[in-house]
Design an enzyme around this catalytic site. Structure first.
Site, mmCIF file in Angstrom:
data_model
loop_
_atom_site.group_PDB
_atom_site.id
_atom_site.type_symbol
_atom_site.label_atom_id
_atom_site.label_comp_id
_atom_site.label_asym_id
_atom_site.label_seq_id
_atom_site.Cartn_x
_atom_site.Cartn_y
_atom_site.Cartn_z
ATOM 1 N N GLU A 268 32.389 41.448 41.644
ATOM 2 C CA GLU A 268 33.658 41.764 42.318
ATOM 3 C C GLU A 268 34.837 41.257 41.494
ATOM 4 O O GLU A 268 35.869 41.924 41.372
ATOM 5 C CB GLU A 268 33.689 41.160 43.720
ATOM 6 C CG GLU A 268 32.701 41.780 44.682
ATOM 7 C CD GLU A 268 32.788 43.304 44.733
ATOM 8 O OE1 GLU A 268 33.905 43.846 44.800
ATOM 9 O OE2 GLU A 268 31.733 43.957 44.690
ATOM 10 N N TRP A 271 35.596 43.704 38.911
ATOM 11 C CA TRP A 271 36.405 44.868 39.317
ATOM 12 C C TRP A 271 37.896 44.580 39.096
ATOM 13 O O TRP A 271 38.648 45.451 38.654
ATOM 14 C CB TRP A 271 36.181 45.205 40.796
ATOM 15 C CG TRP A 271 35.016 46.119 41.033
ATOM 16 C CD1 TRP A 271 33.801 45.765 41.536
ATOM 17 C CD2 TRP A 271 34.964 47.541 40.786
ATOM 18 N NE1 TRP A 271 32.995 46.878 41.612
ATOM 19 C CE2 TRP A 271 33.677 47.975 41.163
ATOM 20 C CE3 TRP A 271 35.874 48.471 40.283
ATOM 21 C CZ2 TRP A 271 33.273 49.307 41.063
ATOM 22 C CZ3 TRP A 271 35.479 49.796 40.180
ATOM 23 C CH2 TRP A 271 34.192 50.206 40.555
ATOM 24 N N TRP A 299 49.159 67.594 50.154
ATOM 25 C CA TRP A 299 49.387 66.531 51.144
ATOM 26 C C TRP A 299 50.309 67.049 52.242
ATOM 27 O O TRP A 299 51.179 67.879 51.974
ATOM 28 C CB TRP A 299 50.034 65.305 50.497
ATOM 29 C CG TRP A 299 49.297 64.760 49.305
ATOM 30 C CD1 TRP A 299 49.728 64.736 48.022
ATOM 31 C CD2 TRP A 299 47.990 64.155 49.304
ATOM 32 N NE1 TRP A 299 48.787 64.153 47.205
ATOM 33 C CE2 TRP A 299 47.712 63.786 47.969
ATOM 34 C CE3 TRP A 299 47.041 63.882 50.284
ATOM 35 C CZ2 TRP A 299 46.524 63.162 47.600
ATOM 36 C CZ3 TRP A 299 45.862 63.261 49.924
ATOM 37 C CH2 TRP A 299 45.614 62.907 48.589
ATOM 38 N N ASN A 337 38.145 43.767 52.662
ATOM 39 C CA ASN A 337 37.929 44.874 51.726
ATOM 40 C C ASN A 337 37.301 46.109 52.380
ATOM 41 O O ASN A 337 37.721 47.243 52.132
ATOM 42 C CB ASN A 337 37.059 44.417 50.561
ATOM 43 C CG ASN A 337 36.825 45.523 49.570
ATOM 44 O OD1 ASN A 337 37.772 46.046 48.981
ATOM 45 N ND2 ASN A 337 35.575 45.935 49.399
ATOM 46 N N TRP A 355 47.952 59.404 48.870
ATOM 47 C CA TRP A 355 47.485 58.018 48.697
ATOM 48 C C TRP A 355 48.605 57.107 48.223
ATOM 49 O O TRP A 355 48.609 55.909 48.499
ATOM 50 C CB TRP A 355 46.287 57.954 47.725
ATOM 51 C CG TRP A 355 46.569 58.391 46.306
ATOM 52 C CD1 TRP A 355 46.396 59.628 45.779
ATOM 53 C CD2 TRP A 355 47.071 57.580 45.220
ATOM 54 N NE1 TRP A 355 46.751 59.648 44.446
ATOM 55 C CE2 TRP A 355 47.164 58.410 44.089
ATOM 56 C CE3 TRP A 355 47.441 56.246 45.107
ATOM 57 C CZ2 TRP A 355 47.627 57.947 42.843
ATOM 58 C CZ3 TRP A 355 47.903 55.782 43.872
ATOM 59 C CH2 TRP A 355 47.991 56.620 42.764
ATOM 60 N N TRP A 378 43.156 52.344 45.775
ATOM 61 C CA TRP A 378 43.551 53.571 46.495
ATOM 62 C C TRP A 378 43.028 54.816 45.788
ATOM 63 O O TRP A 378 42.517 55.736 46.415
ATOM 64 C CB TRP A 378 45.076 53.643 46.659
ATOM 65 C CG TRP A 378 45.528 52.912 47.886
ATOM 66 C CD1 TRP A 378 45.863 51.600 47.976
ATOM 67 C CD2 TRP A 378 45.640 53.456 49.211
ATOM 68 N NE1 TRP A 378 46.174 51.296 49.275
ATOM 69 C CE2 TRP A 378 46.061 52.398 50.054
ATOM 70 C CE3 TRP A 378 45.440 54.713 49.769
ATOM 71 C CZ2 TRP A 378 46.273 52.590 51.421
ATOM 72 C CZ3 TRP A 378 45.652 54.896 51.132
ATOM 73 C CH2 TRP A 378 46.062 53.841 51.945
HETATM 74 C C1 FAD Z 1 42.728 50.362 49.082
HETATM 75 C C2 FAD Z 1 42.472 49.008 48.476
HETATM 76 C C3 FAD Z 1 43.551 48.209 48.105
HETATM 77 C C4 FAD Z 1 43.322 46.950 47.536
HETATM 78 N N1 FAD Z 1 44.408 46.194 47.142
HETATM 79 C C5 FAD Z 1 44.205 44.994 46.532
HETATM 80 C C6 FAD Z 1 45.298 44.222 46.085
HETATM 81 O O1 FAD Z 1 46.463 44.614 46.186
HETATM 82 N N2 FAD Z 1 45.040 43.001 45.528
HETATM 83 C C7 FAD Z 1 43.759 42.533 45.385
HETATM 84 O O2 FAD Z 1 43.582 41.416 44.880
HETATM 85 N N3 FAD Z 1 42.709 43.252 45.776
HETATM 86 C C8 FAD Z 1 42.887 44.469 46.349
HETATM 87 N N4 FAD Z 1 41.810 45.190 46.769
HETATM 88 C C9 FAD Z 1 40.451 44.688 46.498
HETATM 89 C C10 FAD Z 1 39.814 43.842 47.613
HETATM 90 O O3 FAD Z 1 39.984 44.463 48.853
HETATM 91 C C11 FAD Z 1 40.391 42.446 47.687
HETATM 92 O O4 FAD Z 1 40.437 41.844 46.418
HETATM 93 C C12 FAD Z 1 39.537 41.548 48.585
HETATM 94 O O5 FAD Z 1 39.472 42.085 49.881
HETATM 95 C C13 FAD Z 1 40.133 40.155 48.634
HETATM 96 O O6 FAD Z 1 39.420 39.333 49.494
HETATM 97 P P1 FAD Z 1 38.583 38.091 48.952
HETATM 98 O O7 FAD Z 1 39.424 37.283 48.048
HETATM 99 O O8 FAD Z 1 37.999 37.412 50.138
HETATM 100 O O9 FAD Z 1 37.470 38.835 48.114
HETATM 101 P P2 FAD Z 1 36.021 38.376 47.608
HETATM 102 O O10 FAD Z 1 35.050 39.338 48.182
HETATM 103 O O11 FAD Z 1 35.804 36.944 47.856
HETATM 104 O O12 FAD Z 1 36.097 38.677 46.042
HETATM 105 C C14 FAD Z 1 36.549 37.706 45.092
HETATM 106 C C15 FAD Z 1 37.658 38.283 44.265
HETATM 107 O O13 FAD Z 1 37.180 39.414 43.530
HETATM 108 C C16 FAD Z 1 38.222 40.364 43.385
HETATM 109 N N5 FAD Z 1 37.832 41.608 44.048
HETATM 110 C C17 FAD Z 1 36.967 41.767 45.073
HETATM 111 N N6 FAD Z 1 36.832 43.074 45.375
HETATM 112 C C18 FAD Z 1 37.632 43.748 44.538
HETATM 113 C C19 FAD Z 1 37.943 45.125 44.359
HETATM 114 N N7 FAD Z 1 37.360 46.097 45.088
HETATM 115 N N8 FAD Z 1 38.843 45.480 43.409
HETATM 116 C C20 FAD Z 1 39.424 44.536 42.640
HETATM 117 N N9 FAD Z 1 39.178 43.210 42.765
HETATM 118 C C21 FAD Z 1 38.291 42.824 43.700
HETATM 119 C C22 FAD Z 1 39.447 39.784 44.067
HETATM 120 O O14 FAD Z 1 40.217 39.124 43.099
HETATM 121 C C23 FAD Z 1 38.835 38.800 45.062
HETATM 122 O O15 FAD Z 1 39.701 37.767 45.437
HETATM 123 C C24 FAD Z 1 42.003 46.480 47.343
HETATM 124 C C25 FAD Z 1 40.924 47.288 47.738
HETATM 125 C C26 FAD Z 1 41.161 48.537 48.299
HETATM 126 C C27 FAD Z 1 39.984 49.375 48.711
#
Ligand code: FAD
Length: 455
Positions: A268, A271, A299, A337, A355, A378
């Protein structure tokens, strides 16, 4: 040790790196200053252009983070408002600094800003030195054997892991901090305090370290299974800290345990690095679809579309899990997420709204709002990005609720009136809109093929 206005110093310009530990750029500034017996002047510039795009939640979080950073710097943090290309050379002149040190910024605005600041400093006989980045591996470094950027996540992740990253370092020692006069107060940075989400989480380096300790002490063991469950505290909640640099991914990666759950968690984090890499190579991908068909998607717009957008943003679509997610966002400036994916899919494929409109709303509301992760997240959902989910994968709000909020605990937390007469009926019929979305995608693909001409 602290000192007041110096005649000669090194300026350290804080941006998305608001911590003292494991900070290569700050260490470089302190080393340089110490070698020549000079103090370091820590600076934060309130750049109106960036603050305006931040939204009240991020502004509030930033101010609270900066307050903690100032304390950690013995009260020596200079705060100035204005255009960085004016302010940074001005502060450097006042502080008698030949060199301004900062962490590299990888996003399009930051790169353009840094080029302007470097030029302005150079015109005054000074220099900007950029060290490191907010990523374990700086964007642009991981390339295919032929030197091209990766377009697909899994091979990127493998190459990223093979590239590796250094072990984290400690806090700088023996630094002397100094200030020049600030020209605004912290409170001035939050434009509309009444618009800040009511639930506020702790900020700062020690809060980030506490979250990481708590996550590694329990939830990480079941992360692979629980990370999709918004009803459980199954994720790290580190995203705002990674966004503002109160923790660096190196510090997290160094402690991820071996084993399947640790591997999923590391993936993650990858990503986040992948999306930054995509944005580095394709700055246009922030707001332009990468998949050709994405440019031809039709759209909805007009008053009815606006009313649907408002219902979505307020959490009043009549689909409980969608509404719970949007209300979590309003209450906390953060959303799980799984629910980000569902709410985004609902906007794009059930309401047929662009989007970019949803991405802008998330960027306004999210504390962790980050152009690369948000806008590519997105695009992934919308089926228009690099390595995106196929468009025909349309999330069913009811099915997602059954699978990921099986007892309805998450919905009950944010939509307490669900099941009562006060809760709205669904604003659209999911099955009908799914068919409509797929028809529009076929139409867009045909238009893209037509535009590309005969092969
Ligand atoms: C539509 C959409 C918009 C999003 N916008 C953002 C945003 O503006 N900023 C953001 O940091 N994340 C974003 N994310 C990714 C993800 O949702 C969040 O990083 C995550 O929910 C943060 O929670 P956590 O720190 O508990 O994640 P954990 O599950 O604990 O993951 C650890 C870290 O991994 C990274 N990570 C995890 N999942 C993703 C992912 N899918 N994409 C990129 N990095 C990821 C983040 O830095 C996160 O803090 C988005 C996802 C979607 C689907």
């Amino acid at each position: 040790m602290t000192t007041s206005t110096p005649n000669s110093s090194v300026v350290f310009w804080f941006r998305r790196d608001l911590r003292l530990a494991d900070h290569p750029a700050l260490l470089a500034a302190v080393d340089e200053a110490r070698a020549t017996g000079r103090p370091v002047v820590p600076l934060f510039v309130a750049d109106d252009g960036l603050l305006a795009s931040g939204g009240p939640n991020r502004q509030d979080y930033l101010v609270r983070t900066l307050g903690g950073l100032e304390l950690a710097l013995d009260g020596r943090l200079t705060l100035r408002r204005g255009r960085p290309e004016d302010v940074v050379p001005q502060v450097a002149a006042e502080a008698g600094a030949e060199v301004v040190v900062a962490t590299g910024d990888c996003a399009p605005y930051g790169r353009r800003r840094d080029a302007r600041v470097a030029a302005a400093l150079s015109a005054a006989g000074r220099s900007l030195r950029l060290v490191g980045s907010p990523y374990a591996v700086s964007p642009g470094r991981v390339t295919t054997g032929s030197g091209d950027p990766y377009r697909v996540f899994t091979p990127f992740r493998r190459a990223w892991e093979a590239h590796g990253w250094p072990r984290p370092t400690g806090r700088p020692t023996g630094a002397t901090w100094a200030t020049v006069a600030s020209d605004i107060a912290w409170g001035d940075l939050v434009r509309d305090p009444s618009a800040v989400a009511p639930v506020r989480t702790a900020t700062g380096e020690s809060a980030a370290a506490g979250l990481l300790d708590a996550f590694l002490g329990g939830p990480v063991a079941t992360y692979a299974a629980d990370r999709d469950r918004p009803d459980l505290a199954g994720t790290s909640r580190l995203s705002p800290h990674l966004r503002f640099g109160t923790i660096h991914p190196r510090q997290v990666l160094a402690r991820v345990p071996a084993g399947p759950s640790g591997d999923v968690f590391r993936s993650e984090l990858a990503w986040r690095e992948f999306y930054a890499d995509v944005l580095w190579h394709r700055p246009d991908s922030a707001w332009e679809p990468l998949a050709p068909a994405g440019r031809f998607l039709r759209w909805d717009s007009g008053p009815e579309a606006d009313a649907r957008f408002a219902a979505w943003a307020q959490g009043r679509t009549g689909y409980p899990l969608v509404d719970a997610g949007m209300r979590q966002l309003r209450a906390e400036g953060w959303m799980h997420n799984r629910v980000r994916m569902l709410t985004a899919s609902f906007l794009v494929k059930d309401l047929h709204l662009d989007w970019r409109r949803g991405a802008a709303h998330f960027m306004d509301q999210l504390i962790d709002g980050d152009l690369a992760s948000n806008n590519h997240g997105w695009q992934w959902v919308a089926g228009t990005g690099t390595d995106a989910a196929p468009f025909h994968r349309v999330f069913s709000p009811d099915r997602q609720a059954e699978r990921f909020d099986p007892d309805g605990a998450y919905v009950a937390r944010y939509v307490p009136e669900h099941g009562s007469s006060g809760y709205p009926a669904p604003i659209v019929d999911h099955a009908t809109e799914r068919v409509e979305a797929l028809a529009r995608w076929d139409e867009a693909r045909a238009a893209a093929a037509g535009a590309a001409g005969p092969s």
